[in-house]
Design an enzyme around this catalytic site. Structure first.
Site, PDB file in Angstrom:
ATOM      1  N   ASP A 158      54.400  30.342  30.287  1.00 38.16           N
ATOM      2  CA  ASP A 158      53.596  31.557  30.295  1.00 38.16           C
ATOM      3  C   ASP A 158      52.477  31.455  29.262  1.00 38.16           C
ATOM      4  O   ASP A 158      52.194  32.384  28.517  1.00 38.16           O
ATOM      5  CB  ASP A 158      54.496  32.765  30.007  1.00 38.16           C
ATOM      6  CG  ASP A 158      53.843  34.086  30.391  1.00 38.16           C
ATOM      7  OD1 ASP A 158      52.870  34.068  31.178  1.00 38.16           O
ATOM      8  OD2 ASP A 158      54.303  35.128  29.900  1.00 38.16           O
ATOM      9  N   LYS A 160      48.984  31.626  27.962  1.00 36.60           N
ATOM     10  CA  LYS A 160      47.724  32.339  28.238  1.00 36.60           C
ATOM     11  C   LYS A 160      47.258  32.999  26.945  1.00 36.60           C
ATOM     12  O   LYS A 160      48.054  33.125  26.009  1.00 36.60           O
ATOM     13  CB  LYS A 160      47.909  33.360  29.363  1.00 36.60           C
ATOM     14  CG  LYS A 160      49.035  34.332  29.147  1.00 36.60           C
ATOM     15  CD  LYS A 160      49.218  35.208  30.367  1.00 36.60           C
ATOM     16  CE  LYS A 160      50.422  36.120  30.210  1.00 36.60           C
ATOM     17  NZ  LYS A 160      50.760  36.838  31.426  1.00 36.60           N
ATOM     18  N   ASN A 163      49.330  35.428  24.934  1.00 33.50           N
ATOM     19  CA  ASN A 163      50.543  34.970  24.260  1.00 33.50           C
ATOM     20  C   ASN A 163      50.273  34.032  23.086  1.00 33.50           C
ATOM     21  O   ASN A 163      51.162  33.341  22.629  1.00 33.50           O
ATOM     22  CB  ASN A 163      51.484  34.298  25.270  1.00 33.50           C
ATOM     23  CG  ASN A 163      52.062  35.312  26.230  1.00 33.50           C
ATOM     24  OD1 ASN A 163      52.151  36.496  25.901  1.00 33.50           O
ATOM     25  ND2 ASN A 163      52.433  34.875  27.415  1.00 33.50           N
ATOM     26  N   ASP A 176      55.825  34.624  22.503  1.00 39.19           N
ATOM     27  CA  ASP A 176      56.270  35.154  23.770  1.00 39.19           C
ATOM     28  C   ASP A 176      56.996  34.113  24.621  1.00 39.19           C
ATOM     29  O   ASP A 176      56.408  33.469  25.493  1.00 39.19           O
ATOM     30  CB  ASP A 176      55.071  35.715  24.548  1.00 39.19           C
ATOM     31  CG  ASP A 176      55.511  36.863  25.438  1.00 39.19           C
ATOM     32  OD1 ASP A 176      56.676  36.849  25.860  1.00 39.19           O
ATOM     33  OD2 ASP A 176      54.710  37.764  25.691  1.00 39.19           O
ATOM     34  N   THR A 194      49.726  38.119  36.600  1.00 41.24           N
ATOM     35  CA  THR A 194      48.562  37.300  36.906  1.00 41.24           C
ATOM     36  C   THR A 194      48.949  35.907  37.410  1.00 41.24           C
ATOM     37  O   THR A 194      49.887  35.300  36.938  1.00 41.24           O
ATOM     38  CB  THR A 194      47.631  37.175  35.685  1.00 41.24           C
ATOM     39  OG1 THR A 194      46.572  36.294  36.019  1.00 41.24           O
ATOM     40  CG2 THR A 194      48.347  36.629  34.467  1.00 41.24           C
TER      41      THR A 194
HETATM   42  P1  ATP Z   1      55.507  41.693  25.888  1.00 38.73           P
HETATM   43  O1  ATP Z   1      55.808  40.374  25.269  1.00 38.73           O
HETATM   44  O2  ATP Z   1      56.639  42.643  25.860  1.00 38.73           O
HETATM   45  O3  ATP Z   1      54.818  41.600  27.174  1.00 38.73           O
HETATM   46  P2  ATP Z   1      53.132  41.809  24.492  1.00 38.73           P
HETATM   47  O4  ATP Z   1      53.148  40.328  24.436  1.00 38.73           O
HETATM   48  O5  ATP Z   1      52.055  42.467  25.233  1.00 38.73           O
HETATM   49  O6  ATP Z   1      54.492  42.372  24.951  1.00 38.73           O
HETATM   50  P3  ATP Z   1      54.017  42.230  21.870  1.00 38.73           P
HETATM   51  O7  ATP Z   1      54.505  40.861  21.626  1.00 38.73           O
HETATM   52  O8  ATP Z   1      55.019  43.325  21.975  1.00 38.73           O
HETATM   53  O9  ATP Z   1      53.047  42.323  23.090  1.00 38.73           O
HETATM   54  O10 ATP Z   1      52.968  42.615  20.775  1.00 38.73           O
HETATM   55  C1  ATP Z   1      52.075  43.693  20.929  1.00 38.73           C
HETATM   56  C2  ATP Z   1      50.861  43.463  20.070  1.00 38.73           C
HETATM   57  O11 ATP Z   1      51.209  43.496  18.702  1.00 38.73           O
HETATM   58  C3  ATP Z   1      50.248  42.093  20.280  1.00 38.73           C
HETATM   59  O12 ATP Z   1      49.340  42.120  21.308  1.00 38.73           O
HETATM   60  C4  ATP Z   1      49.606  41.828  18.921  1.00 38.73           C
HETATM   61  O13 ATP Z   1      48.349  42.428  18.848  1.00 38.73           O
HETATM   62  C5  ATP Z   1      50.534  42.513  17.974  1.00 38.73           C
HETATM   63  N1  ATP Z   1      51.518  41.568  17.425  1.00 38.73           N
HETATM   64  C6  ATP Z   1      52.674  41.202  17.982  1.00 38.73           C
HETATM   65  N2  ATP Z   1      53.356  40.336  17.235  1.00 38.73           N
HETATM   66  C7  ATP Z   1      52.611  40.133  16.136  1.00 38.73           C
HETATM   67  C8  ATP Z   1      52.764  39.311  14.957  1.00 38.73           C
HETATM   68  N3  ATP Z   1      53.822  38.558  14.792  1.00 38.73           N
HETATM   69  N4  ATP Z   1      51.776  39.340  14.041  1.00 38.73           N
HETATM   70  C9  ATP Z   1      50.693  40.124  14.222  1.00 38.73           C
HETATM   71  N5  ATP Z   1      50.484  40.904  15.305  1.00 38.73           N
HETATM   72  C10 ATP Z   1      51.424  40.919  16.251  1.00 38.73           C
HETATM   73 MG    MG Z   2      53.377  39.019  25.399  1.00 41.94          MG
END
Ligand code: ATP
Ligand code: MG
Length: 301
Positions: A158, A160, A163, A176, A194
């Site tokens: 995955d 992209k 991530n 991710d 996508t």
């Molecule tokens: P999912 O994996 O459930 O689809 P996502 O990948 O869209 O969710 P999350 O991983 O939940 O999003 O994170 C949401 C947002 O928070 C990210 O898009 C990023 O901007 C921020 N974020 C997430 N993890 C971190 C981190 N370790 N450090 C800084 N910012 C982070």
């Molecule tokens: Mg994500």
């Protein structure tokens, strides 16, 4: 070897390799009480992410909070457990560390490495596209992270810009692992979302292996340099067709060396795709490496 953590922590906070490791290794059972919660960093499909500080050590991390009810409702508990299991065993400077997890009655919390510069997706959309120097640096780091995963028989599946996170020093952090799996796999799955990053063998629902990540790396190289992925179409069916035919048109402003790598990664036959181990020696990387910031160039040697 690679230092972890030290440069990730804003000044004024305790920062050391050992502190980062203590988050991971200590027998301490974490609860929410252990953290000072800072600003919200973002919101994902299943949770919110906050900047947080371990009160005992001062170590800054990201705390991802998810509602158990939602994980159950969307039937993603299994995927989520696999994600935790895979990610907590990974140690690489270009892979986001998962230090640990805990839960209370209604929520699950992930203690993640803090990526100070946020999301690659946002940076790319803001800049439009990256120049050869920046793109080659990112691609080389992602290739290093993928080579590490493949050696451990893990496929990410995955890859992209959404991530990829960026650390305080501008280094890529692959995150991710919700779709990643241990190989071998013969999973025939219809994936939602996508199609843009999926290789022919996945859109055609054939068996696939770790070469799917090489295809996605080719798509990413194109997207970093052009600003949008190569097979993008308004309708899924049209994207599917273009991927299946490898209908690739590279704009003239993309350098000859970069085009060469993109073409070599975007091969229909998985076994023909350019191997990860050779990426650091590819002419596009070789030509740009001397122009990388010193710290980044050293980390990849
Ligand atoms: P999912 O994996 O459930 O689809 P996502 O990948 O869209 O969710 P999350 O991983 O939940 O999003 O994170 C949401 C947002 O928070 C990210 O898009 C990023 O901007 C921020 N974020 C997430 N993890 C971190 C981190 N370790 N450090 C800084 N910012 C982070
Ligand atoms: Mg994500």
């Amino acid at each position: 070897m690679h230092k972890q953590g030290a440069s990730q922590v804003p000044s004024g906070f305790v920062s050391s390799h050992d502190v980062a490791n203590s988050l991971q290794a200590s027998p301490r059972q974490y609860t929410l009480e252990n953290f000072e919660i800072g600003k919200k960093l973002g919101k994902g499909k299943f949770g919110k992410v906050y900047c947080a500080r371990d009160k005992a050590t001062g170590y800054v991390c990201a705390l991802k909070v998810m509602e158990k009810k939602e994980l159950i409702h969307y039937k993603v508990e299994k995927q989520f457990r696999r994600e935790i299991e895979i990610q907590s065993n990974l140690r690489h400077p270009n892979i986001l560390r998962l230090y640990g997890h805990f839960h209370d009655a209604s929520r699950v919390f992930l203690i993640l490495e803090y990526a100070g510069q946020g999301e690659m997706f946002k940076v790319l959309r803001k800049k439009g596209r990256f120049d050869d120097v920046l793109a080659s640096q990112y691609i080389c780091q992602i290739a290093a992270a993928l080579a590490y995963l493949h050696k451990k028989h893990i496929i990410h599946r995955d890859l992209k810009p959404e991530n990829l996170l960026i650390g305080l020093d501008g280094e890529v952090k692959l995150s991710d692992f919700g779709w990643s799996v241990h190989t071998p796999t013969s999973r025939r799955n219809t994936m939602c979302g996508t199609l843009d990053y999926l290789p022919p063998e996945m859109v055609e629902a054939k068996d696939h292996d770790n070469k799917v990540d090489l295809w996605a790396l080719g798509v990413l190289t194109y997207e970093f340099l052009v600003g949008s992925p190569p097979f993008e179409e308004p309708a899924h069916k049209a994207t599917y067709k273009r991927i299946s035919k490898v209908d690739l048109k590279i704009p003239g402003f993309v350098s000859v060396e970069a085009s060469d790598l993109i073409r070599k990664l975007l091969q229909h036959k998985p076994e023909k795709r350019f191997p990860l181990e050779q990426i650091p020696e590819h002419p596009w990387i070789m030509k740009n490496r001397p122009l990388w910031p010193k710290s980044q160039a050293e980390k990849l040697h």
